[in-house]
Motif scaffolding. Sequence first.
Motif, PDB file in Angstrom:
ATOM      1  N   VAL A  87       9.602  -4.807 -19.902  1.00  0.00           N
ATOM      2  CA  VAL A  87      10.744  -4.093 -19.741  1.00  0.00           C
ATOM      3  C   VAL A  87      11.764  -4.293 -20.720  1.00  0.00           C
ATOM      4  CG1 VAL A  87      12.371  -3.298 -18.075  1.00  0.00           C
ATOM      5  CG2 VAL A  87      10.274  -3.724 -17.267  1.00  0.00           C
ATOM      6  N   SER A  88      12.214  -3.445 -21.407  1.00  0.00           N
ATOM      7  CA  SER A  88      13.334  -3.669 -22.421  1.00  0.00           C
ATOM      8  C   SER A  88      14.486  -2.772 -22.421  1.00  0.00           C
ATOM      9  CB  SER A  88      12.810  -3.276 -23.907  1.00  0.00           C
ATOM     10  OG  SER A  88      11.754  -3.827 -24.105  1.00  0.00           O
ATOM     11  N   GLY A  89      15.828  -3.430 -22.482  1.00  0.00           N
ATOM     12  CA  GLY A  89      16.891  -2.451 -22.247  1.00  0.00           C
ATOM     13  C   GLY A  89      18.215  -3.296 -22.285  1.00  0.00           C
ATOM     14  N   GLU A  90      19.314  -2.472 -21.903  1.00  0.00           N
ATOM     15  CA  GLU A  90      20.418  -3.426 -21.764  1.00  0.00           C
ATOM     16  C   GLU A  90      20.372  -4.050 -20.326  1.00  0.00           C
ATOM     17  OE1 GLU A  90      23.379  -3.309 -23.653  1.00  0.00           O
ATOM     18  OE2 GLU A  90      22.316  -1.899 -25.089  1.00  0.00           O
ATOM     19  N   LYS A  91      20.950  -5.431 -20.674  1.00  0.00           N
ATOM     20  CA  LYS A  91      20.924  -6.408 -19.431  1.00  0.00           C
ATOM     21  C   LYS A  91      21.172  -5.753 -18.096  1.00  0.00           C
ATOM     22  CE  LYS A  91      22.395 -10.967 -18.119  1.00  0.00           C
ATOM     23  NZ  LYS A  91      23.237 -12.182 -18.378  1.00  0.00           N
ATOM     24  N   ASP A  92      22.443  -4.747 -18.104  1.00  0.00           N
ATOM     25  CA  ASP A  92      22.786  -4.238 -16.725  1.00  0.00           C
ATOM     26  C   ASP A  92      21.786  -3.219 -16.132  1.00  0.00           C
ATOM     27  OD1 ASP A  92      25.081  -5.607 -16.710  1.00  0.00           O
ATOM     28  OD2 ASP A  92      26.424  -3.920 -17.332  1.00  0.00           O
ATOM     29  N   ALA A  93      21.100  -2.798 -17.206  1.00  0.00           N
ATOM     30  CA  ALA A  93      19.989  -1.554 -16.920  1.00  0.00           C
ATOM     31  C   ALA A  93      18.914  -2.334 -16.304  1.00  0.00           C
ATOM     32  CB  ALA A  93      19.683  -0.728 -18.144  1.00  0.00           C
ATOM     33  N   ILE A  94      18.637  -3.533 -16.945  1.00  0.00           N
ATOM     34  CA  ILE A  94      17.449  -4.134 -16.289  1.00  0.00           C
ATOM     35  C   ILE A  94      17.730  -4.803 -15.003  1.00  0.00           C
ATOM     36  CG2 ILE A  94      16.068  -6.441 -16.631  1.00  0.00           C
ATOM     37  CD1 ILE A  94      15.868  -5.807 -19.609  1.00  0.00           C
ATOM     38  N   ARG A 139       0.846  -1.201   0.181  1.00  0.00           N
ATOM     39  CA  ARG A 139      -0.113   0.034  -0.035  1.00  0.00           C
ATOM     40  C   ARG A 139       0.768   1.281  -0.036  1.00  0.00           C
ATOM     41  NH1 ARG A 139      -4.350  -0.593   4.726  1.00  0.00           N
ATOM     42  NH2 ARG A 139      -2.877  -1.342   5.508  1.00  0.00           N
ATOM     43  N   HIS A 140       1.971   1.315   0.845  1.00  0.00           N
ATOM     44  CA  HIS A 140       2.591   2.410   0.888  1.00  0.00           C
ATOM     45  C   HIS A 140       3.594   2.979  -0.301  1.00  0.00           C
ATOM     46  CE1 HIS A 140       5.696  -0.276   2.067  1.00  0.00           C
ATOM     47  NE2 HIS A 140       6.645   0.645   1.754  1.00  0.00           N
ATOM     48  N   LEU A 141       3.421   1.883  -1.405  1.00  0.00           N
ATOM     49  CA  LEU A 141       4.161   2.299  -2.569  1.00  0.00           C
ATOM     50  C   LEU A 141       3.153   2.554  -3.688  1.00  0.00           C
ATOM     51  CD1 LEU A 141       7.031  -0.310  -2.555  1.00  0.00           C
ATOM     52  CD2 LEU A 141       7.096   2.161  -1.824  1.00  0.00           C
ATOM     53  N   VAL A 142       2.059   2.488  -3.415  1.00  0.00           N
ATOM     54  CA  VAL A 142       1.040   2.609  -4.612  1.00  0.00           C
ATOM     55  C   VAL A 142       1.040   4.011  -5.294  1.00  0.00           C
ATOM     56  CG1 VAL A 142      -1.436   2.952  -5.066  1.00  0.00           C
ATOM     57  CG2 VAL A 142      -0.640   1.202  -3.931  1.00  0.00           C
ATOM     58  N   SER A 143       1.799   5.027  -4.585  1.00  0.00           N
ATOM     59  CA  SER A 143       1.803   6.348  -5.216  1.00  0.00           C
ATOM     60  C   SER A 143       3.390   6.588  -5.567  1.00  0.00           C
ATOM     61  CB  SER A 143       1.492   7.370  -4.123  1.00  0.00           C
ATOM     62  OG  SER A 143       2.233   7.195  -2.937  1.00  0.00           O
ATOM     63  N   GLU A 144       4.099   5.804  -5.610  1.00  0.00           N
ATOM     64  CA  GLU A 144       5.528   5.884  -5.866  1.00  0.00           C
ATOM     65  C   GLU A 144       5.649   5.770  -7.624  1.00  0.00           C
ATOM     66  OE1 GLU A 144       8.352   5.844  -4.161  1.00  0.00           O
ATOM     67  OE2 GLU A 144       9.872   5.402  -5.802  1.00  0.00           O
ATOM     68  N   PRO A 145       6.457   6.476  -8.242  1.00  0.00           N
ATOM     69  CA  PRO A 145       6.378   6.476  -9.836  1.00  0.00           C
ATOM     70  C   PRO A 145       7.121   5.537 -10.187  1.00  0.00           C
ATOM     71  CG  PRO A 145       7.375   8.473  -8.850  1.00  0.00           C
ATOM     72  CD  PRO A 145       7.045   7.702  -7.467  1.00  0.00           C
ATOM     73  N   ILE A 146       6.844   4.156 -10.125  1.00  0.00           N
ATOM     74  CA  ILE A 146       7.806   3.192 -10.554  1.00  0.00           C
ATOM     75  C   ILE A 146       8.142   3.239 -11.678  1.00  0.00           C
ATOM     76  CG2 ILE A 146       7.825   0.585 -10.621  1.00  0.00           C
ATOM     77  CD1 ILE A 146       6.345   0.655  -8.059  1.00  0.00           C
ATOM     78  N   THR A 147       7.142   3.347 -12.679  1.00  0.00           N
ATOM     79  CA  THR A 147       7.525   3.305 -14.064  1.00  0.00           C
ATOM     80  C   THR A 147       8.150   4.497 -14.636  1.00  0.00           C
ATOM     81  OG1 THR A 147       5.382   4.097 -14.563  1.00  0.00           O
ATOM     82  CG2 THR A 147       5.640   1.799 -14.758  1.00  0.00           C
ATOM     83  N   TYR A 148       7.895   5.435 -14.061  1.00  0.00           N
ATOM     84  CA  TYR A 148       8.648   6.843 -14.403  1.00  0.00           C
ATOM     85  C   TYR A 148      10.204   6.637 -13.905  1.00  0.00           C
ATOM     86  CZ  TYR A 148      10.491  11.746 -13.995  1.00  0.00           C
ATOM     87  OH  TYR A 148      10.993  12.750 -13.900  1.00  0.00           O
ATOM     88  N   LEU A 206      11.966   3.738 -13.629  1.00  0.00           N
ATOM     89  CA  LEU A 206      12.494   2.633 -14.487  1.00  0.00           C
ATOM     90  C   LEU A 206      12.818   3.287 -15.781  1.00  0.00           C
ATOM     91  CD1 LEU A 206      10.295  -0.388 -13.831  1.00  0.00           C
ATOM     92  CD2 LEU A 206      12.532   0.041 -13.089  1.00  0.00           C
ATOM     93  N   VAL A 207      11.875   4.175 -16.431  1.00  0.00           N
ATOM     94  CA  VAL A 207      12.390   5.002 -17.643  1.00  0.00           C
ATOM     95  C   VAL A 207      13.634   5.794 -17.599  1.00  0.00           C
ATOM     96  CG1 VAL A 207      11.437   6.358 -19.497  1.00  0.00           C
ATOM     97  CG2 VAL A 207       9.961   4.482 -18.423  1.00  0.00           C
ATOM     98  N   LYS A 208      13.372   6.959 -16.372  1.00  0.00           N
ATOM     99  CA  LYS A 208      14.244   8.283 -16.236  1.00  0.00           C
ATOM    100  C   LYS A 208      15.496   7.442 -15.645  1.00  0.00           C
ATOM    101  CE  LYS A 208      14.229  12.699 -16.219  1.00  0.00           C
ATOM    102  NZ  LYS A 208      14.440  13.171 -17.343  1.00  0.00           N
ATOM    103  N   ASP A 209      15.294   6.933 -14.423  1.00  0.00           N
ATOM    104  CA  ASP A 209      16.649   6.580 -13.983  1.00  0.00           C
ATOM    105  C   ASP A 209      17.516   5.656 -14.400  1.00  0.00           C
ATOM    106  OD1 ASP A 209      15.778   8.637 -12.392  1.00  0.00           O
ATOM    107  OD2 ASP A 209      15.105   7.663 -10.563  1.00  0.00           O
TER     108      ASP A 209
END
Length: 134
Positions: free
Chosen positions: A49-56, A11-20, A22-25
């Motif tokens: 999720v797509s990207g370099e192995k290390d990034a994933i 519940r406490h992470l519902v407002s965390e911008p998780i996808t943002y 993953l994309v940005k950072d």
Amino acid sequence: MKKKLALKFPRHLVSEPITYRLVKDYDLIVNIIKAKITPYEEGRLDLEVSGEKDAINRGMNYLNRIGVEVKPLIQEIKWNPERCNHCTVCVPLCPVGAFSVNEKERVVSFNDEKCIACGICVQACPYRAIEIIF
Ligand code: SF4
Ligand code: SF4
């Protein structure tokens, strides 16, 4: 590389911008397959999720660190045409039109490029002609 993941977060992470994040950072391309996020309840999010192995890997570490449960999602759906009885049950159930029927010949066919591996058709097929590959 690409990974399909099932995320469950408290519940406490519902407002965390998780996808943002993953994309940005973590420089990942994120495609949301399915989401169920209700305020004050546990959240569920299915992602590709797509990207370099290390990034994933770094992205996965971030999710684990903040307390998100990450599991692999179904990787692939396999249709067995020899078992298929062309009953058409799966056709209207598929949200992306991966199963279609030739109206003239009443023959069902499967386009695996459209399939997003949601798994809906697997339980529905009365002839067990559709299989999940993890
Ligand atoms: S797994 Fe989902 S998307 Fe794929 S064929 Fe079945 S219903 Fe359609
Ligand atoms: S539900 Fe199963 S048997 Fe019926 S058309 Fe679809 S794959 Fe074939």
